[in-house]
Design an enzyme around this catalytic site. Structure first.
Site, PDB file in Angstrom:
ATOM      1  N   ILE A 232       0.824  -1.204   0.000  1.00  0.00           N
ATOM      2  CA  ILE A 232       0.000   0.000   0.000  1.00  0.00           C
ATOM      3  C   ILE A 232       0.861   1.258   0.000  1.00  0.00           C
ATOM      4  CG2 ILE A 232      -1.554   1.355   1.476  1.00  0.00           C
ATOM      5  CD1 ILE A 232      -2.862  -1.357   2.265  1.00  0.00           C
TER       6      ILE A 232
ATOM      7  N   ASP B  63      11.273   3.508   5.280  1.00  0.00           N
ATOM      8  CA  ASP B  63      10.989   2.090   5.501  1.00  0.00           C
ATOM      9  C   ASP B  63      12.152   1.451   6.255  1.00  0.00           C
ATOM     10  OD1 ASP B  63       8.756   0.135   3.903  1.00  0.00           O
ATOM     11  OD2 ASP B  63      10.439  -0.884   4.871  1.00  0.00           O
TER      12      ASP B  63
ATOM     13  N   TYR C 280      -3.961  -6.133  17.483  1.00  0.00           N
ATOM     14  CA  TYR C 280      -3.990  -5.417  16.200  1.00  0.00           C
ATOM     15  C   TYR C 280      -5.268  -4.601  16.081  1.00  0.00           C
ATOM     16  CZ  TYR C 280      -3.974  -4.572  11.166  1.00  0.00           C
ATOM     17  OH  TYR C 280      -3.998  -3.968   9.931  1.00  0.00           O
TER      18      TYR C 280
ATOM     19  N   LYS D 229      -5.536  -0.457  15.990  1.00  0.00           N
ATOM     20  CA  LYS D 229      -6.093   0.262  14.841  1.00  0.00           C
ATOM     21  C   LYS D 229      -7.330   1.073  15.234  1.00  0.00           C
ATOM     22  CE  LYS D 229      -3.142  -0.881  11.659  1.00  0.00           C
ATOM     23  NZ  LYS D 229      -2.338   0.160  10.964  1.00  0.00           N
TER      24      LYS D 229
ATOM     25  N   ILE E  23      -6.662  -6.579   1.186  1.00  0.00           N
ATOM     26  CA  ILE E  23      -6.022  -6.000   0.016  1.00  0.00           C
ATOM     27  C   ILE E  23      -4.966  -6.981  -0.474  1.00  0.00           C
ATOM     28  CG2 ILE E  23      -4.703  -4.059  -0.898  1.00  0.00           C
ATOM     29  CD1 ILE E  23      -7.546  -3.315  -0.044  1.00  0.00           C
ATOM     30  N   LEU E  24      -4.995  -7.298  -1.744  1.00  0.00           N
ATOM     31  CA  LEU E  24      -4.081  -8.296  -2.287  1.00  0.00           C
ATOM     32  C   LEU E  24      -2.714  -7.685  -2.574  1.00  0.00           C
ATOM     33  CD1 LEU E  24      -6.306 -10.482  -4.635  1.00  0.00           C
ATOM     34  CD2 LEU E  24      -5.601 -10.897  -2.275  1.00  0.00           C
ATOM     35  N   THR E  25      -2.025  -7.324  -1.506  1.00  0.00           N
ATOM     36  CA  THR E  25      -0.622  -6.944  -1.614  1.00  0.00           C
ATOM     37  C   THR E  25       0.196  -8.215  -1.845  1.00  0.00           C
ATOM     38  OG1 THR E  25      -0.298  -7.204   0.764  1.00  0.00           O
ATOM     39  CG2 THR E  25      -0.987  -5.020  -0.018  1.00  0.00           C
TER      40      THR E  25
END
Length: 272
Positions: A18, A37, A158, A162, A191-193
């Site tokens: 993303i 990163d 998690y 969030k 999401i297809l990362t």
């Protein structure tokens, strides 16, 4: 072209998935982008790709668990490009082995996820806001999750981390709105990362597809374009909101797919 022309953006967790999508789209639309990163080589490679495509970008090391590292990434951005207009707080961790139900959760993992998933948003914003005030305003975008809105059998830390991001987004928007700083969140569903594709077997993807309102899964650019919109002046009257980008997975009564199957079976039986 030019939707964020002249803006300077820092994208954390931008070497892949993303974050990489958002960084590339922001650069394509005219922003100068710093990609922060832990995978600094990946960040620099992503920046080189952007530059090869005619954009302006730089990669920098960022450890989202370290206050000093986050401060350094913000300072690097301002030193590199003179200002900071957009911050995309995108780093997030999850651990399916240690972050389980409340009784059996590893408490050190709870602290780690709260530190990285929530505190990094606080720190990134804390260090960016003074520069944004000096620049006359800015846009902060935080990656939340649909886990903030719907509970699960696992990933308790998690989801809690969030949910905190969602409310922290509102607080930042309230406290700094008069400084012309907007703060919004984006809450992805599945999401297809590349990481999701590599870690989720096909039967699991089929389960998600069964409950999506739309007939397909999300991709990184679906979040990237949402971030681009929130970074741009097109969203100048939107603040304190978390946009749910999840294909309608959480939209309906959860029994709808099963009732559809039941009614189809009943209709077939009546025609027999």
């Amino acid at each position: 072209m030019g939707r964020v022309q002249g803006k300077v953006a820092l994208v954390t967790g931008g070497a892949s998935g993303i974050g990489l999508s958002a960084a590339a789209l922001l650069a394509r639309e005219g922003a100068k982008v710093v990609i922060g990163d832990f995978n600094v080589e990946g960040a620099r490679e992503a920046a080189e790709t952007i530059k090869n495509e005619g954009g302006e970008a730089a990669g920098v090391f960022l450890d989202a668990s370290s206050e000093q590292s986050i401060r350094d990434a913000v300072d690097f951005t301002v030193e590199q490009y003179g200002t900071l207009n957009v911050l995309f707080n995108n780093v997030g961790l999850t651990n399916l082995k240690k972050d389980v139900d409340v009784v059996n959760m590893d408490l050190e993992e709870w602290d780690r996820l709260m530190n990285v998933n929530t505190k990094s948003v606080l720190l990134g914003s804390r260090f960016a806001i003074p520069h944004m005030i000096k620049a006359g305003g800015g846009s902060i975008i935080n990656t939340a999750s649909m886990a903030a809105f719907a509970s699960d059998a696992t990933r308790s830390a998690y989801g809690a981390s969030k949910a905190a991001v969602v409310n922290l987004t509102r607080y930042i928007a309230t406290q700094y709105g008069k400084d012309n700083i907007r703060c919004n969140g984006v809450a992805p569903g599945l999401i297809l990362t590349p990481a999701a594709k590599n870690n989720m077997p096909e039967p699991v993807l089929d389960i998600f597809a069964k409950y999506n309102a739309l007939p397909y899964h999300g991709e990184a650019d679906d979040i990237g374009y949402t971030v681009l919109f929130l970074a741009s002046d097109e969203s100048k009257f939107i603040t304190g909101q978390t946009i749910q980008v999840e294909g309608g997975h959480y939209l309906a009564n959860p029994t709808v797919p099963d009732f559809k199957a039941f009614m189809a079976q009943a209709a077939g039986a009546s025609q027999a």
